[in-house]
Scaffold this motif. Structure first.
Motif, PDB file in Angstrom:
ATOM      1  N   ALA A   1       0.830  -1.200   0.000  1.00 64.61           N
ATOM      2  CA  ALA A   1       0.000   0.000   0.000  1.00 64.61           C
ATOM      3  C   ALA A   1       0.867   1.254   0.000  1.00 64.61           C
ATOM      4  N   THR A   2       1.979   1.222   0.723  1.00 63.30           N
ATOM      5  CA  THR A   2       2.858   2.392   0.775  1.00 63.30           C
ATOM      6  C   THR A   2       3.423   2.705  -0.601  1.00 63.30           C
ATOM      7  N   THR A   3       3.805   1.697  -1.338  1.00 62.47           N
ATOM      8  CA  THR A   3       4.360   1.893  -2.682  1.00 62.47           C
ATOM      9  C   THR A   3       3.321   2.518  -3.600  1.00 62.47           C
ATOM     10  N   GLU A   4       2.080   2.034  -3.534  1.00 60.19           N
ATOM     11  CA  GLU A   4       1.013   2.596  -4.360  1.00 60.19           C
ATOM     12  C   GLU A   4       0.706   4.035  -3.956  1.00 60.19           C
ATOM     13  N   LEU A   5       0.680   4.315  -2.661  1.00 58.30           N
ATOM     14  CA  LEU A   5       0.433   5.678  -2.195  1.00 58.30           C
ATOM     15  C   LEU A   5       1.554   6.602  -2.644  1.00 58.30           C
ATOM     16  N   ASP A   6       2.789   6.147  -2.532  1.00 61.09           N
ATOM     17  CA  ASP A   6       3.926   6.953  -2.994  1.00 61.09           C
ATOM     18  C   ASP A   6       3.806   7.253  -4.485  1.00 61.09           C
ATOM     19  N   ALA A   7       3.398   6.264  -5.277  1.00 60.54           N
ATOM     20  CA  ALA A   7       3.239   6.460  -6.723  1.00 60.54           C
ATOM     21  C   ALA A   7       2.119   7.461  -7.008  1.00 60.54           C
ATOM     22  N   LEU A   8       1.041   7.400  -6.246  1.00 55.77           N
ATOM     23  CA  LEU A   8      -0.061   8.338  -6.422  1.00 55.77           C
ATOM     24  C   LEU A   8       0.371   9.751  -6.052  1.00 55.77           C
ATOM     25  N   VAL A   9       1.092   9.889  -4.953  1.00 55.42           N
ATOM     26  CA  VAL A   9       1.600  11.206  -4.545  1.00 55.42           C
ATOM     27  C   VAL A   9       2.557  11.753  -5.603  1.00 55.42           C
ATOM     28  N   GLN A  10       3.411  10.899  -6.144  1.00 53.49           N
ATOM     29  CA  GLN A  10       4.336  11.318  -7.199  1.00 53.49           C
ATOM     30  C   GLN A  10       3.576  11.770  -8.442  1.00 53.49           C
ATOM     31  N   ALA A  11       2.538  11.041  -8.810  1.00 58.63           N
ATOM     32  CA  ALA A  11       1.722  11.429  -9.962  1.00 58.63           C
ATOM     33  C   ALA A  11       1.081  12.792  -9.718  1.00 58.63           C
ATOM     34  N   TRP A  12       0.558  13.005  -8.531  1.00 59.69           N
ATOM     35  CA  TRP A  12      -0.050  14.297  -8.182  1.00 59.69           C
ATOM     36  C   TRP A  12       0.991  15.408  -8.230  1.00 59.69           C
ATOM     37  N   ALA A  13       2.146  15.170  -7.629  1.00 59.37           N
ATOM     38  CA  ALA A  13       3.192  16.189  -7.539  1.00 59.37           C
ATOM     39  C   ALA A  13       3.719  16.606  -8.911  1.00 59.37           C
ATOM     40  N   THR A  14       3.666  15.710  -9.875  1.00 63.04           N
ATOM     41  CA  THR A  14       4.176  16.015 -11.209  1.00 63.04           C
ATOM     42  C   THR A  14       3.071  16.373 -12.198  1.00 63.04           C
ATOM     43  N   GLY A  15       1.837  16.415 -11.725  1.00 69.22           N
ATOM     44  CA  GLY A  15       0.728  16.758 -12.609  1.00 69.22           C
ATOM     45  C   GLY A  15       0.385  15.666 -13.607  1.00 69.22           C
ATOM     46  N   ASP A  16       0.685  14.429 -13.254  1.00 70.69           N
ATOM     47  CA  ASP A  16       0.440  13.286 -14.119  1.00 70.69           C
ATOM     48  C   ASP A  16      -1.003  12.809 -13.946  1.00 70.69           C
ATOM     49  N   VAL A  17      -1.927  13.452 -14.650  1.00 69.28           N
ATOM     50  CA  VAL A  17      -3.350  13.144 -14.498  1.00 69.28           C
ATOM     51  C   VAL A  17      -3.654  11.715 -14.945  1.00 69.28           C
ATOM     52  N   GLU A  18      -2.977  11.248 -15.996  1.00 70.10           N
ATOM     53  CA  GLU A  18      -3.181   9.865 -16.441  1.00 70.10           C
ATOM     54  C   GLU A  18      -2.717   8.875 -15.373  1.00 70.10           C
ATOM     55  N   GLY A  19      -1.631   9.191 -14.689  1.00 66.33           N
ATOM     56  CA  GLY A  19      -1.151   8.341 -13.600  1.00 66.33           C
ATOM     57  C   GLY A  19      -2.130   8.324 -12.437  1.00 66.33           C
ATOM     58  N   ILE A  20      -2.679   9.487 -12.117  1.00 66.68           N
ATOM     59  CA  ILE A  20      -3.688   9.567 -11.054  1.00 66.68           C
ATOM     60  C   ILE A  20      -4.903   8.729 -11.442  1.00 66.68           C
ATOM     61  N   ASP A  21      -5.309   8.839 -12.700  1.00 64.80           N
ATOM     62  CA  ASP A  21      -6.449   8.057 -13.177  1.00 64.80           C
ATOM     63  C   ASP A  21      -6.159   6.562 -13.044  1.00 64.80           C
ATOM     64  N   ARG A  22      -4.988   6.152 -13.481  1.00 71.22           N
ATOM     65  CA  ARG A  22      -4.621   4.731 -13.432  1.00 71.22           C
ATOM     66  C   ARG A  22      -4.539   4.227 -11.988  1.00 71.22           C
ATOM     67  N   LEU A  23      -3.865   4.989 -11.128  1.00 71.11           N
ATOM     68  CA  LEU A  23      -3.609   4.535  -9.757  1.00 71.11           C
ATOM     69  C   LEU A  23      -4.779   4.780  -8.803  1.00 71.11           C
ATOM     70  N   GLY A  24      -5.450   5.907  -8.956  1.00 71.28           N
ATOM     71  CA  GLY A  24      -6.476   6.278  -7.988  1.00 71.28           C
ATOM     72  C   GLY A  24      -7.895   6.002  -8.418  1.00 71.28           C
ATOM     73  N   VAL A  25      -8.118   5.970  -9.728  1.00 73.00           N
ATOM     74  CA  VAL A  25      -9.482   5.802 -10.229  1.00 73.00           C
ATOM     75  C   VAL A  25      -9.696   4.393 -10.781  1.00 73.00           C
ATOM     76  N   GLN A  26      -8.890   4.012 -11.756  1.00 69.44           N
ATOM     77  CA  GLN A  26      -9.098   2.718 -12.420  1.00 69.44           C
ATOM     78  C   GLN A  26      -8.889   1.531 -11.477  1.00 69.44           C
ATOM     79  N   GLU A  27      -7.913   1.640 -10.579  1.00 62.97           N
ATOM     80  CA  GLU A  27      -7.722   0.542  -9.616  1.00 62.97           C
ATOM     81  C   GLU A  27      -8.942   0.385  -8.726  1.00 62.97           C
ATOM     82  N   MET A  28      -9.514   1.523  -8.282  1.00 64.25           N
ATOM     83  CA  MET A  28     -10.717   1.459  -7.456  1.00 64.25           C
ATOM     84  C   MET A  28     -11.868   0.862  -8.258  1.00 64.25           C
TER      85      MET A  28
END
Length: 83
Positions: A1-28
């Motif tokens: 879970a920590t690795t996934e949260l870190d990846a989501l935070v990194q996506a947010w910090a870099t403005g990677d909307v596709e990454g946020i979608d993949r990690l935060g939306v599509q996984e859910m």
């Protein structure tokens, strides 16, 4: 879970909307359509109506939401754009 949260935070910090979608939306969504609908889609729809009313008023409003609400086809801004 920590690795996934870190990846989501990194996506947010870099403005990677596709990454946020993949990690935060599509996984859910792949885990549970019901949870996706309840936590994201219905909330985004309700918030879009509230935001629309705020934007019609005067003054300045600050709105903060979690990053998953700002990614994907049913994000807050997509719903507002569709309206």
């Amino acid at each position: 879970a920590t690795t996934e949260l870190d990846a989501l935070v990194q996506a947010w910090a870099t403005g990677d909307v596709e990454g946020i979608d993949r990690l935060g939306v599509q996984e859910m969504r792949s885990a549970s359509e019901e949870i996706y609908q309840a936590l994201l889609v219905r909330r985004n729809t309700d918030w879009a109506a509230q935001i629309q009313a705020l934007l019609a008023g005067s003054g300045t409003t600050f709105i903060a939401v979690g990053s998953a609400h700002l990614a994907g086809d049913e994000s807050v801004q997509e719903i507002l754009e569709d309206r």
